[in-house]
Design a protein around this motif. Sequence first.
Motif, short mmCIF file in Angstrom:
data_model
loop_
_atom_site.label_atom_id
_atom_site.label_comp_id
_atom_site.label_asym_id
_atom_site.label_seq_id
_atom_site.Cartn_x
_atom_site.Cartn_y
_atom_site.Cartn_z
N ALA A 194 -5.75 -7.05 8.76
CA ALA A 194 -7.02 -6.95 8.04
C ALA A 194 -7.95 -5.98 8.75
N VAL A 195 -8.77 -5.30 7.96
CA VAL A 195 -9.77 -4.38 8.49
C VAL A 195 -11.12 -5.07 8.40
N PHE A 196 -11.84 -5.15 9.52
CA PHE A 196 -13.12 -5.84 9.57
C PHE A 196 -14.25 -4.83 9.70
N VAL A 197 -15.14 -4.83 8.71
CA VAL A 197 -16.30 -3.96 8.68
C VAL A 197 -17.52 -4.81 9.00
N HIS A 198 -18.06 -4.64 10.19
CA HIS A 198 -19.24 -5.39 10.61
C HIS A 198 -20.47 -4.63 10.14
N VAL A 199 -21.35 -5.29 9.42
CA VAL A 199 -22.47 -4.62 8.77
C VAL A 199 -23.79 -5.29 9.16
N ASP A 200 -24.73 -4.48 9.62
CA ASP A 200 -26.09 -5.01 9.79
C ASP A 200 -27.10 -3.95 9.41
N ALA A 201 -28.33 -4.40 9.25
CA ALA A 201 -29.41 -3.50 8.86
C ALA A 201 -29.79 -2.62 10.04
N GLY A 202 -29.82 -1.31 9.79
CA GLY A 202 -30.32 -0.41 10.81
C GLY A 202 -31.85 -0.43 10.79
N MET A 203 -32.44 -0.81 11.91
CA MET A 203 -33.90 -0.88 11.99
C MET A 203 -34.38 -0.04 13.16
N ARG A 204 -35.49 0.64 12.93
CA ARG A 204 -36.10 1.47 13.96
C ARG A 204 -37.57 1.08 14.07
N PHE A 205 -38.13 1.27 15.26
CA PHE A 205 -39.52 0.88 15.50
C PHE A 205 -40.22 2.03 16.21
N ALA A 218 -42.19 -5.42 20.86
CA ALA A 218 -41.45 -4.25 20.37
C ALA A 218 -40.15 -4.06 21.16
N ALA A 219 -40.21 -4.31 22.45
CA ALA A 219 -38.99 -4.18 23.26
C ALA A 219 -37.94 -5.19 22.81
N ARG A 220 -38.39 -6.41 22.49
CA ARG A 220 -37.43 -7.41 21.99
C ARG A 220 -36.84 -6.98 20.67
N LEU A 221 -37.67 -6.49 19.76
CA LEU A 221 -37.16 -6.11 18.45
C LEU A 221 -36.14 -4.99 18.54
N PHE A 226 -29.48 -5.53 17.41
CA PHE A 226 -28.05 -5.58 17.74
C PHE A 226 -27.57 -6.95 18.17
N LEU A 227 -28.45 -7.96 18.16
CA LEU A 227 -28.15 -9.20 18.86
C LEU A 227 -26.91 -9.91 18.35
N VAL A 228 -26.77 -10.10 17.04
CA VAL A 228 -25.60 -10.83 16.56
C VAL A 228 -24.33 -10.04 16.83
N GLU A 229 -24.36 -8.74 16.59
CA GLU A 229 -23.16 -7.94 16.87
C GLU A 229 -22.83 -7.94 18.35
N ASP A 230 -23.83 -7.89 19.20
CA ASP A 230 -23.58 -7.99 20.64
C ASP A 230 -22.96 -9.34 20.99
N LEU A 231 -23.45 -10.41 20.36
CA LEU A 231 -22.90 -11.74 20.62
C LEU A 231 -21.43 -11.83 20.23
N VAL A 232 -21.12 -11.45 19.00
CA VAL A 232 -19.76 -11.68 18.52
C VAL A 232 -18.76 -10.77 19.21
N THR A 233 -19.22 -9.66 19.77
CA THR A 233 -18.31 -8.77 20.49
C THR A 233 -18.31 -9.05 21.99
N GLY A 234 -18.94 -10.16 22.41
CA GLY A 234 -18.86 -10.59 23.80
C GLY A 234 -19.70 -9.80 24.77
N ARG A 235 -20.81 -9.24 24.29
CA ARG A 235 -21.61 -8.37 25.14
C ARG A 235 -22.87 -9.04 25.68
N VAL A 236 -23.07 -10.34 25.38
CA VAL A 236 -24.30 -11.00 25.80
C VAL A 236 -24.02 -11.94 26.97
N GLY A 237 -24.31 -11.44 28.16
CA GLY A 237 -24.26 -12.25 29.37
C GLY A 237 -25.63 -12.30 29.98
N ASP A 238 -25.71 -12.74 31.23
CA ASP A 238 -27.02 -12.87 31.87
C ASP A 238 -27.73 -11.53 32.02
N ALA A 239 -26.96 -10.42 32.03
CA ALA A 239 -27.58 -9.11 32.18
C ALA A 239 -28.13 -8.56 30.87
#
Length: 429
Positions: A194-205, A218-221, A226-239
Amino acid sequence: MTSHPWHRDGRLHFAVGVEDTFVPQSRPGERAIDEYALTEHYDRWHGDLALAAGAGAELVRWGVPWHRIEPERGRWDWGWLDRVFDRFAQLRLRPVVDLMHYGTPLWMEGQFAHPDYPKHVAEYSAAVAERYAHLGVADYTPVNEPMIHALFTGEYAYWPPYLSGPEGLSAMVGQLGRGFVLAQRAVADVLPGAVFVHVDAGMRFTGDTDAPEHREHAARLKEQVFLVEDLVTGRVGDAHALAPFLRANGWTDADFAWFAEAPVRPDVVGVNYYPLHSTEVFEAGVFHTGGFPDPRPVQDDGVAGLAELLRGAAARYGAPVMLTETCVTGTVAARLDWLDASVAALHELRAAGTDVVGYTWWPLFDMYEWTYRHSAAPREAHRLTMGLWELQEREDGLARVRTPIADRFRFHADQAAAQRLQKNPNLGA
């Protein structure tokens, strides 16, 4: 319909989307939103898919109405969906299937906050993938715009389960992320390749993001996009920049560990970009929560904003990228101008080395604004002129009225197809 890995063939693929927002729950002062019902797609799907084929689209982003096919827990009603996917196959269109486009079934109390939501969405996703594997349906988006999901359901209290504030947002990010991971794993288990296309809204501030009253928010936003995509791809650690925010709002070591141990990867990273909406402006001394409830001013950064977001997604996730939604809401002339400019921008990105594999005009035909939910006005008052076809109220229902944008889209799609054949004549065999 074949299951070849289209995202790795070096081509630019043209797609359209059928608006598929589903929020079937209602309460006093609110109406359910089901875009397939509002646009009469449930009745006109056979012709609608022919419109997509006639416009030269190869791919169609199209969502499954979970609330309709599983009206009661464990009871499936496949009849309508079977006919739709048979039609995709007949027309040789590739559906990129949105498994979750905002709506949970009515039987799921608490919606995304239900403790078993991740398990339920995984079971449903596997059932869909298994049922249509024989038709070559192999392209899936587990959750469309999960950060918008989390904001509208978890911070703004705008959609069910109507949570609010940082704790609500953190809770919804966790639930949606778990559902995302389990749904992708469930599909992969029944549909290898299967091909998985991960889709989220591109937002700029932009604007006064460094003003003392805005700097932290603003820094948080900027990271939160990217937060959910970072989570599901294993990129969210203490750093990770948002780890302190999550910990301050209910996350435990076990939550972080779950995502670290269960990453899933995108085959394609999809970015949704609307030049009239995707760049929000901070103003010194002025506070907005954002979103529909309290919108910030916006700035049209045109193709520059589009190129920045696509390059950034490719660099961040190391995967091919696709423009998975774009258009402008406006006149036919304005839409034609944006179509030409945005297609040209993608060709320029590809020439410069960014692996852009797809372009999607969204939607195929007009849609109805989400404000319909909080209004008593007729649907026409909420129609957004966005489509290749416009919707026109007639005695026998909504007519699909072709615009010159459909012809121009066909021109761009045909040009891309001709270039592909020049490079590899065997593709036409």
